[in-house]
Design an enzyme around this catalytic site. Sequence first.
Site, PDB file in Angstrom:
ATOM      1  N   LYS A   1       0.846  -1.205   0.000  1.00 52.27           N
ATOM      2  CA  LYS A   1       0.000   0.000   0.000  1.00 52.27           C
ATOM      3  C   LYS A   1       0.876   1.248   0.000  1.00 52.27           C
ATOM      4  O   LYS A   1       0.593   2.220  -0.715  1.00 52.27           O
ATOM      5  CB  LYS A   1      -0.945  -0.031   1.217  1.00 52.27           C
ATOM      6  CG  LYS A   1      -2.040  -1.081   1.055  1.00 52.27           C
ATOM      7  CD  LYS A   1      -2.824  -1.364   2.327  1.00 52.27           C
ATOM      8  CE  LYS A   1      -3.790  -2.535   2.090  1.00 52.27           C
ATOM      9  NZ  LYS A   1      -4.535  -2.931   3.286  1.00 52.27           N
TER      10      LYS A   1
ATOM     11  N   GLN B   1      -4.676  -1.438   9.521  1.00 53.78           N
ATOM     12  CA  GLN B   1      -4.538  -2.761   8.895  1.00 53.78           C
ATOM     13  C   GLN B   1      -5.116  -3.839   9.821  1.00 53.78           C
ATOM     14  O   GLN B   1      -4.739  -3.922  10.990  1.00 53.78           O
ATOM     15  CB  GLN B   1      -3.052  -3.029   8.589  1.00 53.78           C
ATOM     16  CG  GLN B   1      -2.794  -4.339   7.868  1.00 53.78           C
ATOM     17  CD  GLN B   1      -3.408  -4.360   6.461  1.00 53.78           C
ATOM     18  OE1 GLN B   1      -3.287  -3.412   5.701  1.00 53.78           O
ATOM     19  NE2 GLN B   1      -4.075  -5.460   6.123  1.00 53.78           N
TER      20      GLN B   1
ATOM     21  N   ASP C   1     -10.793   2.748   4.119  1.00 52.42           N
ATOM     22  CA  ASP C   1     -11.172   1.348   3.889  1.00 52.42           C
ATOM     23  C   ASP C   1     -12.674   1.179   3.686  1.00 52.42           C
ATOM     24  O   ASP C   1     -13.124   0.122   3.240  1.00 52.42           O
ATOM     25  CB  ASP C   1     -10.741   0.501   5.091  1.00 52.42           C
ATOM     26  CG  ASP C   1      -9.550  -0.385   4.762  1.00 52.42           C
ATOM     27  OD1 ASP C   1      -9.322  -0.657   3.568  1.00 52.42           O
ATOM     28  OD2 ASP C   1      -8.860  -0.810   5.705  1.00 52.42           O
TER      29      ASP C   1
END
Length: 281
Positions: free
Chosen positions: A53, A97, A120
Amino acid sequence: MAEIIDGKALAAKFKSELLVRANSFENSYGRKVGLAVIRVGANPASAVYVRNKIKACNECNIRSFSFELDEDTSSEQLIELIHKLNADVQVDGILVQLPLPKHIDERTVLAEIVPQKDADGFHAINAGKLFLGEKDGTVACTPRGIIELIKSTGVPIRGKHAVVVGRSNIVGKPVAALLLANDATVTVCHSRTVNLKEITLTADILVVAIGKSKFITADMVKQGAVVIDVGMNRDENGLCGDVDFDGVKNVAGYITPVPGGVGPMTVAMLLCNTVDGAVHE
Ligand code: NDP
């Protein structure tokens, strides 16, 4: 023989468009679009995902702020960092994460991210907007990427029977909502579904997100179907999907490989969500 849907190439196309948008943001606002990435603990798979990422951010002129916290970080400490990032004008998107260490409740932590910075798309407000059909929420990255992968085949979603195998909050449920929003007739299957094969055999579009290596075999797939394999399972031979690629490619019309299908599009959509959030500030 199925056409392979090249997720890597599609992701590269999205990233080149994002670079243009991120450059233009920098020219207009005098700062780069910013994404904060938080990792807690030493999960090796998470380390790989976070690295990918951050690399993708660099490719798209997005500034990444990386936070690597110890395994024994408390919920309170993590939430304190999130509050700081919520208030930081350099930060347009915040990503925590997953999975988090067991002593931290994921939903409690994710709820602390302001919905506008929820890169997200996991916040209850954004999930709710998706289900209500409100267009101004952030859509979860993997489901958003899956829709783009299906659209890239040229097969119209409207009126098709789409079967989603898996009902998680991060993949199965949101992808079902998106397929519905695109006018598919949607069936969602899960571990308690009876006669799964009977249902998958009727799927024009089959999305599989269960986390079981090569679970969907050729005899479960309709001739010519679009098959999207979300699974990422590690075994002694490396990474493999939830679909038995070698068998199913002989039946399907289109199929995503693992790796090189959904994974790269998930990362590209994370960056899209971040830039979208910045541009709407
Ligand atoms: P979860 O474990 O949260 O959910 C799995 C789902 O599959 C559950 O709904 C479960 O049903 C269902 N399921 C399990 N076994 C069966 C079965 N035998 N038949 C039918 N349904 C079954 O997984 P995630 O959604 O988080 O992830 C799924 C896979 O996708 C994993 O391999 C993960 O690594 C991968 N993934 C990949 C991403 C990418 O970017 N490529 C992103 C996110 C995930 P029930 O609800 O009844 O338990």
